[in-house]
Write a protein that holds these residues in place. Structure first.
Motif, mmCIF file in Angstrom:
data_model
loop_
_atom_site.group_PDB
_atom_site.id
_atom_site.type_symbol
_atom_site.label_atom_id
_atom_site.label_comp_id
_atom_site.label_asym_id
_atom_site.label_seq_id
_atom_site.Cartn_x
_atom_site.Cartn_y
_atom_site.Cartn_z
ATOM 1 N N LYS A 206 10.981 -17.609 -5.512
ATOM 2 C CA LYS A 206 9.561 -17.365 -5.739
ATOM 3 C C LYS A 206 8.961 -16.591 -4.563
ATOM 4 C CE LYS A 206 6.859 -20.948 -5.509
ATOM 5 N NZ LYS A 206 6.435 -22.315 -5.696
ATOM 6 N N GLU A 207 9.380 -16.967 -3.342
ATOM 7 C CA GLU A 207 8.822 -16.318 -2.142
ATOM 8 C C GLU A 207 9.264 -14.857 -2.050
ATOM 9 O OE1 GLU A 207 10.124 -19.361 -2.054
ATOM 10 O OE2 GLU A 207 8.306 -20.497 -1.602
ATOM 11 N N LEU A 208 10.532 -14.619 -2.344
ATOM 12 C CA LEU A 208 11.017 -13.233 -2.278
ATOM 13 C C LEU A 208 10.307 -12.365 -3.314
ATOM 14 C CD1 LEU A 208 13.563 -14.276 -0.558
ATOM 15 C CD2 LEU A 208 14.665 -12.351 -1.573
ATOM 16 N N TYR A 209 10.117 -12.935 -4.483
ATOM 17 C CA TYR A 209 9.454 -12.176 -5.533
ATOM 18 C C TYR A 209 7.998 -11.879 -5.149
ATOM 19 C CZ TYR A 209 7.686 -10.645 -9.988
ATOM 20 O OH TYR A 209 7.081 -9.896 -10.962
ATOM 21 N N LYS A 210 7.339 -12.887 -4.512
ATOM 22 C CA LYS A 210 5.958 -12.665 -4.060
ATOM 23 C C LYS A 210 5.913 -11.523 -3.054
ATOM 24 C CE LYS A 210 4.082 -17.343 -4.316
ATOM 25 N NZ LYS A 210 3.773 -18.501 -3.478
ATOM 26 N N MET A 211 6.860 -11.524 -2.133
ATOM 27 C CA MET A 211 6.885 -10.466 -1.111
ATOM 28 C C MET A 211 7.124 -9.099 -1.765
ATOM 29 S SD MET A 211 6.488 -9.903 2.118
ATOM 30 C CE MET A 211 6.884 -11.249 3.231
ATOM 31 N N LEU A 212 8.045 -9.066 -2.698
ATOM 32 C CA LEU A 212 8.338 -7.808 -3.410
ATOM 33 C C LEU A 212 7.074 -7.292 -4.100
ATOM 34 C CD1 LEU A 212 10.961 -6.093 -4.391
ATOM 35 C CD2 LEU A 212 10.593 -7.284 -6.530
ATOM 36 N N LYS A 213 6.355 -8.202 -4.716
ATOM 37 C CA LYS A 213 5.145 -7.827 -5.464
ATOM 38 C C LYS A 213 4.048 -7.356 -4.504
ATOM 39 C CE LYS A 213 2.867 -9.675 -9.571
ATOM 40 N NZ LYS A 213 1.468 -9.839 -9.225
ATOM 41 N N ILE A 214 3.864 -8.088 -3.423
ATOM 42 C CA ILE A 214 2.816 -7.721 -2.444
ATOM 43 C C ILE A 214 3.076 -6.318 -1.907
ATOM 44 C CG2 ILE A 214 2.003 -8.189 -0.077
ATOM 45 C CD1 ILE A 214 2.285 -11.208 -0.776
ATOM 46 N N VAL A 215 4.323 -6.049 -1.529
ATOM 47 C CA VAL A 215 4.636 -4.748 -0.919
ATOM 48 C C VAL A 215 4.516 -3.631 -1.960
ATOM 49 C CG1 VAL A 215 6.391 -3.389 0.285
ATOM 50 C CG2 VAL A 215 6.144 -5.810 0.792
ATOM 51 N N SER A 216 5.024 -3.876 -3.163
ATOM 52 C CA SER A 216 4.992 -2.801 -4.154
ATOM 53 C C SER A 216 3.570 -2.499 -4.621
ATOM 54 C CB SER A 216 5.900 -3.113 -5.338
ATOM 55 O OG SER A 216 5.497 -4.314 -5.924
ATOM 56 N N GLU A 217 2.677 -3.486 -4.530
ATOM 57 C CA GLU A 217 1.301 -3.259 -4.990
ATOM 58 C C GLU A 217 0.361 -2.795 -3.885
ATOM 59 O OE1 GLU A 217 0.152 -6.922 -6.789
ATOM 60 O OE2 GLU A 217 1.320 -6.548 -8.604
ATOM 61 N N SER A 218 0.820 -2.860 -2.631
ATOM 62 C CA SER A 218 -0.128 -2.629 -1.531
ATOM 63 C C SER A 218 -0.132 -1.207 -0.993
ATOM 64 C CB SER A 218 0.154 -3.580 -0.375
ATOM 65 O OG SER A 218 1.349 -3.198 0.254
ATOM 66 N N GLU A 219 0.765 -0.362 -1.489
ATOM 67 C CA GLU A 219 0.864 0.997 -0.946
ATOM 68 C C GLU A 219 -0.482 1.724 -0.944
ATOM 69 O OE1 GLU A 219 4.131 2.562 0.209
ATOM 70 O OE2 GLU A 219 3.912 0.421 0.487
ATOM 71 N N GLU A 220 -1.227 1.542 -2.015
ATOM 72 C CA GLU A 220 -2.499 2.279 -2.127
ATOM 73 C C GLU A 220 -3.675 1.500 -1.543
ATOM 74 O OE1 GLU A 220 -2.470 5.355 -3.204
ATOM 75 O OE2 GLU A 220 -0.315 5.148 -3.519
ATOM 76 N N ASN A 221 -3.443 0.263 -1.176
ATOM 77 C CA ASN A 221 -4.579 -0.576 -0.757
ATOM 78 C C ASN A 221 -4.442 -1.039 0.687
ATOM 79 O OD1 ASN A 221 -5.622 -0.548 -3.414
ATOM 80 N ND2 ASN A 221 -4.047 -2.042 -3.968
ATOM 81 N N LYS A 222 -4.018 -0.141 1.538
ATOM 82 C CA LYS A 222 -3.790 -0.554 2.911
ATOM 83 C C LYS A 222 -5.106 -0.853 3.626
ATOM 84 C CE LYS A 222 -1.620 0.905 7.186
ATOM 85 N NZ LYS A 222 -0.880 1.928 7.880
ATOM 86 N N ASN A 223 -5.260 -2.087 4.016
ATOM 87 C CA ASN A 223 -6.418 -2.444 4.827
ATOM 88 C C ASN A 223 -5.938 -3.364 5.929
ATOM 89 O OD1 ASN A 223 -8.854 -3.006 5.943
ATOM 90 N ND2 ASN A 223 -9.495 -4.440 4.356
ATOM 91 N N THR A 224 -5.567 -2.763 7.034
ATOM 92 C CA THR A 224 -4.990 -3.555 8.111
ATOM 93 C C THR A 224 -5.974 -3.768 9.251
ATOM 94 O OG1 THR A 224 -4.076 -1.524 8.997
ATOM 95 C CG2 THR A 224 -2.618 -2.866 7.645
ATOM 96 N N GLN A 225 -7.192 -3.277 9.068
ATOM 97 C CA GLN A 225 -8.176 -3.391 10.148
ATOM 98 C C GLN A 225 -8.437 -4.866 10.473
ATOM 99 O OE1 GLN A 225 -9.180 -0.266 11.032
ATOM 100 N NE2 GLN A 225 -10.307 -0.924 12.829
ATOM 101 N N LEU A 226 -8.273 -5.232 11.745
ATOM 102 C CA LEU A 226 -8.558 -6.602 12.155
ATOM 103 C C LEU A 226 -10.035 -6.691 12.511
ATOM 104 C CD1 LEU A 226 -5.539 -7.137 14.546
ATOM 105 C CD2 LEU A 226 -5.816 -8.175 12.314
ATOM 106 N N GLU A 227 -10.690 -7.699 12.012
ATOM 107 C CA GLU A 227 -12.114 -7.812 12.336
ATOM 108 C C GLU A 227 -12.266 -8.615 13.623
ATOM 109 O OE1 GLU A 227 -13.748 -9.299 8.730
ATOM 110 O OE2 GLU A 227 -13.394 -7.411 7.701
ATOM 111 N N LEU A 228 -11.878 -7.988 14.719
ATOM 112 C CA LEU A 228 -11.950 -8.651 16.015
ATOM 113 C C LEU A 228 -12.815 -7.831 16.953
ATOM 114 C CD1 LEU A 228 -8.183 -9.548 16.631
ATOM 115 C CD2 LEU A 228 -9.985 -11.066 15.835
ATOM 116 N N THR A 229 -13.555 -8.502 17.803
ATOM 117 C CA THR A 229 -14.295 -7.784 18.843
ATOM 118 C C THR A 229 -13.668 -8.112 20.196
ATOM 119 O OG1 THR A 229 -15.832 -9.611 18.947
ATOM 120 C CG2 THR A 229 -16.493 -7.723 17.612
ATOM 121 N N PHE A 230 -13.718 -7.140 21.073
ATOM 122 C CA PHE A 230 -13.084 -7.305 22.378
ATOM 123 C C PHE A 230 -14.053 -6.917 23.483
ATOM 124 C CE2 PHE A 230 -9.542 -6.514 19.524
ATOM 125 C CZ PHE A 230 -8.590 -7.426 19.947
#
Lengths: 108, 268
Positions: free
Chosen positions: A74-98
């Motif tokens: 189940k976990e491997l399949y979830k990872m496969l799905k997350i990666v295959s669906e995320s190519e167009e939806n990259k949002n890696t911005q961390l909402e952190l202030t420094f």
């Protein structure tokens, strides 16, 4: 017609799939086979990183072999799905202030 | 405390450059953030002398931790080992040791993910000839600390080599600017789907209430995951005294470990 070639991923790589190089190694092996159809058996593979899965999908889209996955957890399949669906939806911005400070011999 | 531990390494290194000697005789304890870069520094400067700790327990610990092999059974520590050993075949042992006091139901596989992605980062980007890992579960102190060190081209060096800033815009940035961009998803690799590693690691560790320290070249970053208001995060500009030839990533997780489900909440 020949039967598909069965490859046990745990035996070929490991039960935890960590690096992109592991995915490259797996596909080097797959592409070196004469068989056109490959069944990848993920039985007893417990975990894959996002990086492994991303490289796996890249290599899978590049190869001429017909690949079918079997026994993905189940976990491997979830990872496969997350990666295959995320190519167009990259949002890696961390909402952190420094705040900015020097790190010198006077620090702490 | 991670920054203090790194500063301790800087003091040992500075003394070694002056006196050609590292004096550990008065050492009371070692943390991975001090010991890992120090052991690597000594390994690369074999002409520098070493005075071992006076304290018998500390000396024994020092011998164990520098043994360079993964324990067969779960221990409260992982000695200094080459990070290339941390492939899939070893990662369960690492995980078992690091999670020794906790529920091992492996919810979300968060620790495995963090270790795995850091190993892959080194593998993909560092171009190092030395990469090492160490972890220690401090039961009485109530936290677990783990560190990765590699002597490669550094995060800023990797961006400079690829001749790019974030989204290809500005170049010739400070080291800390490159590090800030890396943790926000910039990648030196051209293909799509890259740049998720460090941001996802930081999101996961932060939600595990972990403090994180990364230093690479002359840039460093400290994230205090135990501060729920997140007002204590710091970007550091290192000087000649504190800069690091390579990259050190350290994190400190308080017990009980707050595992997160990595497949939820947009971590990945």
């Amino acid at each position: 017609m020949n039967a598909p070639k069965l490859i046990k991923v745990k035996e070929k790589i490991a039960d935890n799939l960590v690096t992109r190089n592991s995915a490259d190694k797996l596909f080097d092996y797959i592409n070196s086979q004469r068989d056109k159809t490959i069944i990848l058996d993920f039985k007893s593979v417990k975990f894959a990183t996002r990086s492994f899965m991303h490289e796996y999908l890249l290599k899978k889209s590049d190869t001429r072999k017909k690949i079918t996955e079997r026994n993905m957890s189940k976990e491997l399949y979830k990872m496969l799905k997350i990666v295959s669906e995320s190519e167009e939806n990259k949002n890696t911005q961390l909402e952190l202030t420094f705040k900015s400070l020097p790190l010198s011999s006077k620090t702490h | 405390m991670l920054v203090q531990s790194y500063m301790e390494f800087c003091r040992y290194r500075s003394d070694a450059k002056k006196n050609n000697l590292v004096d550990l005789s008065k050492a009371k304890w070692f943390y991975p953030t001090t010991l890992l870069p120090l052991a690597s520094f000594l390994g690369q400067n074999k002409d520098i002398g070493l005075i071992m700790p006076n304290d018998h327990d500390i000396l024994n610990y020092f011998s164990l931790i520098t043994k360079n092999s993964v324990p067969e059974t779960a221990k409260s520590f992982i000695p200094i080992i080459k990070a290339k050993k941390l492939d899939g075949r070893y990662i369960d042992q690492i995980y078992a040791a690091m999670a020794s006091q906790e529920d091992k139901s492996d919810i979300g596989q968060s620790l495995k993910y963090v270790i795995g992605e850091l190993v892959d980062n080194i593998d993909q980007h560092s171009k190092c000839n030395l990469s090492v890992f160490m972890a220690q579960d401090y039961k009485k102190k109530g936290f677990l600390e783990a560190s990765f060190f590699d002597n490669g081209i550094t995060i800023p060096g990797s961006f400079k080599k690829a001749n790019m800033g974030y989204k290809g815009k500005k170049v010739n940035k400070s080291d800390v600017e490159y590090i800030e961009e890396a943790i926000n998803g910039a990648s030196t690799k051209p293909e799509g789907g890259r740049g998720h590693g460090l941001p996802s690691i930081i999101k996961i560790l932060k939600d595990m209430h972990s403090n994180i320290f990364i230093i690479s070249g002359k840039g460093a970053i400290y994230i205090k995951g135990t501060d729920k208001y997140m007002t204590s995060n710091i970007l550091y500009n290192a000087d000649e005294y504190t800069k690091l030839k390579g990259t050190l990533v350290s994190f400190q997780i308080s017990h009980p470990i707050n595992y997160v489900n990595i497949y939820e909440k947009g971590y990945l």
